[in-house]
Design a protein around this motif. Sequence first.
Motif, PDB file in Angstrom:
ATOM      1  N   UNK A 364       0.839  -1.285  -0.093  1.00 55.87           N
ATOM      2  CA  UNK A 364       0.006  -0.004   0.042  1.00 55.87           C
ATOM      3  C   UNK A 364       0.968   1.263   0.159  1.00 55.87           C
ATOM      4  N   UNK A 365       1.741   1.384   1.013  1.00 61.57           N
ATOM      5  CA  UNK A 365       2.755   2.358   0.846  1.00 61.57           C
ATOM      6  C   UNK A 365       3.587   2.515  -0.142  1.00 61.57           C
ATOM      7  N   UNK A 366       3.918   1.607  -0.782  1.00 61.57           N
ATOM      8  CA  UNK A 366       4.879   1.336  -1.977  1.00 61.57           C
ATOM      9  C   UNK A 366       3.936   1.869  -3.049  1.00 61.57           C
ATOM     10  N   UNK A 367       2.631   1.624  -3.230  1.00 60.98           N
ATOM     11  CA  UNK A 367       1.903   2.053  -4.388  1.00 60.98           C
ATOM     12  C   UNK A 367       1.720   3.608  -4.207  1.00 60.98           C
ATOM     13  N   UNK A 368       1.597   4.078  -2.991  1.00 56.83           N
ATOM     14  CA  UNK A 368       1.039   5.695  -3.068  1.00 56.83           C
ATOM     15  C   UNK A 368       2.338   6.229  -3.305  1.00 56.83           C
ATOM     16  N   UNK A 369       3.679   5.676  -2.900  1.00 52.96           N
ATOM     17  CA  UNK A 369       4.897   6.456  -3.242  1.00 52.96           C
ATOM     18  C   UNK A 369       4.961   6.474  -4.649  1.00 52.96           C
ATOM     19  N   UNK A 370       4.760   5.316  -5.378  1.00 54.45           N
ATOM     20  CA  UNK A 370       4.967   5.110  -7.027  1.00 54.45           C
ATOM     21  C   UNK A 370       3.899   6.360  -7.500  1.00 54.45           C
ATOM     22  N   UNK A 371       2.548   6.265  -7.065  1.00 49.54           N
ATOM     23  CA  UNK A 371       1.564   7.219  -7.528  1.00 49.54           C
ATOM     24  C   UNK A 371       2.050   8.624  -7.703  1.00 49.54           C
ATOM     25  N   UNK A 372       2.664   8.896  -6.447  1.00 50.02           N
ATOM     26  CA  UNK A 372       3.292  10.377  -6.250  1.00 50.02           C
ATOM     27  C   UNK A 372       4.636  10.434  -6.687  1.00 50.02           C
ATOM     28  N   UNK A 373       5.362   9.406  -7.296  1.00 46.03           N
ATOM     29  CA  UNK A 373       6.804   9.782  -7.823  1.00 46.03           C
ATOM     30  C   UNK A 373       7.784  10.089  -6.851  1.00 46.03           C
ATOM     31  N   UNK A 374       7.419   9.521  -5.632  1.00 46.99           N
ATOM     32  CA  UNK A 374       8.394   9.665  -4.697  1.00 46.99           C
ATOM     33  C   UNK A 374       9.458   8.485  -4.312  1.00 46.99           C
ATOM     34  N   UNK A 375      10.842   8.604  -4.718  1.00 50.43           N
ATOM     35  CA  UNK A 375      11.889   7.523  -4.437  1.00 50.43           C
ATOM     36  C   UNK A 375      11.629   6.712  -3.190  1.00 50.43           C
ATOM     37  N   UNK A 376      11.861   5.646  -3.043  1.00 55.54           N
ATOM     38  CA  UNK A 376      11.888   4.630  -1.779  1.00 55.54           C
ATOM     39  C   UNK A 376      12.974   3.988  -1.294  1.00 55.54           C
ATOM     40  N   UNK A 377      13.353   4.106  -0.158  1.00 53.85           N
ATOM     41  CA  UNK A 377      14.235   3.374   0.625  1.00 53.85           C
ATOM     42  C   UNK A 377      13.807   2.234   1.286  1.00 53.85           C
ATOM     43  N   UNK A 378      13.676   1.186   0.819  1.00 52.99           N
ATOM     44  CA  UNK A 378      12.915   0.058   1.498  1.00 52.99           C
ATOM     45  C   UNK A 378      13.760  -0.919   2.341  1.00 52.99           C
ATOM     46  N   UNK A 379      13.053  -1.192   3.477  1.00 59.01           N
ATOM     47  CA  UNK A 379      13.881  -2.060   4.606  1.00 59.01           C
ATOM     48  C   UNK A 379      12.799  -3.447   4.669  1.00 59.01           C
ATOM     49  N   UNK A 380      12.772  -4.504   3.728  1.00 59.02           N
ATOM     50  CA  UNK A 380      11.829  -5.312   4.075  1.00 59.02           C
ATOM     51  C   UNK A 380      11.945  -6.437   5.081  1.00 59.02           C
ATOM     52  N   UNK A 381      10.807  -6.638   5.879  1.00 61.15           N
ATOM     53  CA  UNK A 381      10.925  -7.452   6.866  1.00 61.15           C
ATOM     54  C   UNK A 381      10.241  -8.956   6.699  1.00 61.15           C
ATOM     55  N   UNK A 382       9.164  -8.864   6.033  1.00 58.29           N
ATOM     56  CA  UNK A 382       8.307 -10.133   5.672  1.00 58.29           C
ATOM     57  C   UNK A 382       7.406 -10.018   4.777  1.00 58.29           C
ATOM     58  N   UNK A 383       6.858 -11.175   4.264  1.00 59.53           N
ATOM     59  CA  UNK A 383       5.845 -11.082   3.203  1.00 59.53           C
ATOM     60  C   UNK A 383       6.307 -10.580   1.824  1.00 59.53           C
ATOM     61  N   UNK A 384       5.466 -10.006   1.148  1.00 58.70           N
ATOM     62  CA  UNK A 384       6.022  -9.561  -0.093  1.00 58.70           C
ATOM     63  C   UNK A 384       6.753  -8.302  -0.299  1.00 58.70           C
ATOM     64  N   UNK A 385       7.418  -7.767   0.867  1.00 57.59           N
ATOM     65  CA  UNK A 385       7.943  -6.764   0.967  1.00 57.59           C
ATOM     66  C   UNK A 385       9.203  -6.500  -0.175  1.00 57.59           C
ATOM     67  N   UNK A 386      10.079  -7.739   0.248  1.00 56.24           N
ATOM     68  CA  UNK A 386      11.135  -7.613  -0.414  1.00 56.24           C
ATOM     69  C   UNK A 386      10.975  -7.657  -2.061  1.00 56.24           C
ATOM     70  N   UNK A 387       9.939  -8.384  -2.543  1.00 56.76           N
ATOM     71  CA  UNK A 387       9.578  -8.272  -3.846  1.00 56.76           C
ATOM     72  C   UNK A 387       9.293  -6.985  -4.563  1.00 56.76           C
ATOM     73  N   UNK A 388       8.312  -6.064  -3.428  1.00 53.76           N
ATOM     74  CA  UNK A 388       7.955  -4.849  -3.958  1.00 53.76           C
ATOM     75  C   UNK A 388       9.091  -3.912  -3.958  1.00 53.76           C
TER      76      UNK A 388
END
Length: 527
Positions: A364-388
């Motif tokens: 959800x947060x990733x899609x909101x950032x993509x929608x607004x064109x904001x770069x992301x520094x991701x710290x995946x913990x579990x689930x699909x987070x690493x894939x995103x």
Amino acid sequence: MYAKFFIIFVCFSCSSSFASSYEILGIFSLPAKSHYIVFEPLLIALAERGHNVTVYNTFPKKYTIPNYNEIDISKCFHLPDILTIPQMKAMTVNGFASNDQIFVFVPSYKEITSCKPIMDLINSTSKYDLLITESFNTDFFLLFGWLFEIPSVTFNPNSPVTLVAEFKGLPYNPSYIPHFLRGFAPRMNFLERVENFLLNLYSMYSYRKNSLQVFDRIAKRIFGPDVPPLEEVARNVSLLLLNTHFTMNPVRPMVPNVVEVAGLNIKSAKPLDNENIEKFINESKHGVVYFCMGSLLRGETFPPEKREAFLYAFSKIPQRVLWKWEGDVLPGKSDNIMISKWMPQRDILAHPNVKLFISHGGLLGTSEAVYEGVPVLGIPIFGDQRTNIKSLEANGAGELLDYNEISKEVVLEKIQRLLNDPKYKENAKLLSDRYRDRPMSPLDTAVYWTEYVIRHKGAPHLRTAAADMPWYQYLLLDVIAFIVAVLVAGLLIIYYTTKFILRAIYGLICGGGAKKGSSKSDKKKRN
């Protein structure tokens, strides 16, 4: 005269509205807010279009829409106690749940049978036209579609697991479709494809063992021995809505009854209603970094050494930092940091002065950032987070920060690179343009196909024949076996026929010669 026409018009309008008004049942038992946020806009939109919507959910908001009825089941279903970030990380290996931990998120027999609203629904005589429910590790609630003899629409909060895809006849080739829990980039090397193939086999086995078989037994105890197998019910679902989109998820072929609707959660941004946050952002000359680990993970549970790494990095950059921090105090906080237990994330990311989003990589947060064109520094913990996050990396719109590599130097280096290298912002903008460019909004798309299913009585014509095929037929193993058998039989026939003919010829030639020779020797003996 005009009054008569007006009355006729009103009556016609009312009757038309009534004729197109449907009774829709929604059941969402998983008490994960990040999941329900995806489904809720569709349910509200259907009610606003005049349908009578009854929703059993764990996050009721008591809407004032007269034809929208919420049944609170929050006391029935519970997640495990809130886990710290280290505990959640320890449950997974590169995002893939170990020891089938992912199935702690499914309801138990006791939870279901102790839930009075659910048991009342089972015993009710209500009439519905459609069931909408979530497809996440259990297909149990699809049985309400069987119970009320109505078509079903399922929602998947991310990419479907292997068996869910198979049940819809959705191609799931592990050679180029990464398992959504593993975190591979869309283009995998040989060893990754080997691991991806094995993970898919494990996923199929685990889903059957921990979900289908378990809930088949539960279903028989609740509904009786005549209840159909869950696999049969799941294969007959009319429509699967996916919270994915090909611009930020691995591209894959689709079948007509599987529709991507990523972005349902993205509402129109509003001016910030928190004056302190608005002032904090507006007065930042160098922009703002927004740091949030989602609704389930609590930022305050970072171990001290990890927390201090971020504090050190933030103290060395000119940007201000908004940090969603659930504690009352953040030890060592520098002057450029503002903390709050809750922040209006959607509106913050839409602010033009926000330069970077530090996140766990939730969809959800990733899609909101993509929608607004904001770069992301991701710290995946579990689930699909690493894939995103891997998908963002593949698009050049973000970077992954491995939890185990968090240190003062690494965090500072990555933050500075994402803030100072213009390519990240440029790529994020390009990704945003592609993500937004659709013939219909995600919500309009979901509403259209949901109503389509009701209008066409479950729309069985959307289903591919692959949904009814056992795996060996889908993979053409029976055809391949038949062709191999025919070829082998043909070769054997040719071999043995040739062998028989050659032996016959040899017998005629050699056998005749032997008789002729023997007659001459007999004559010599007689003489």
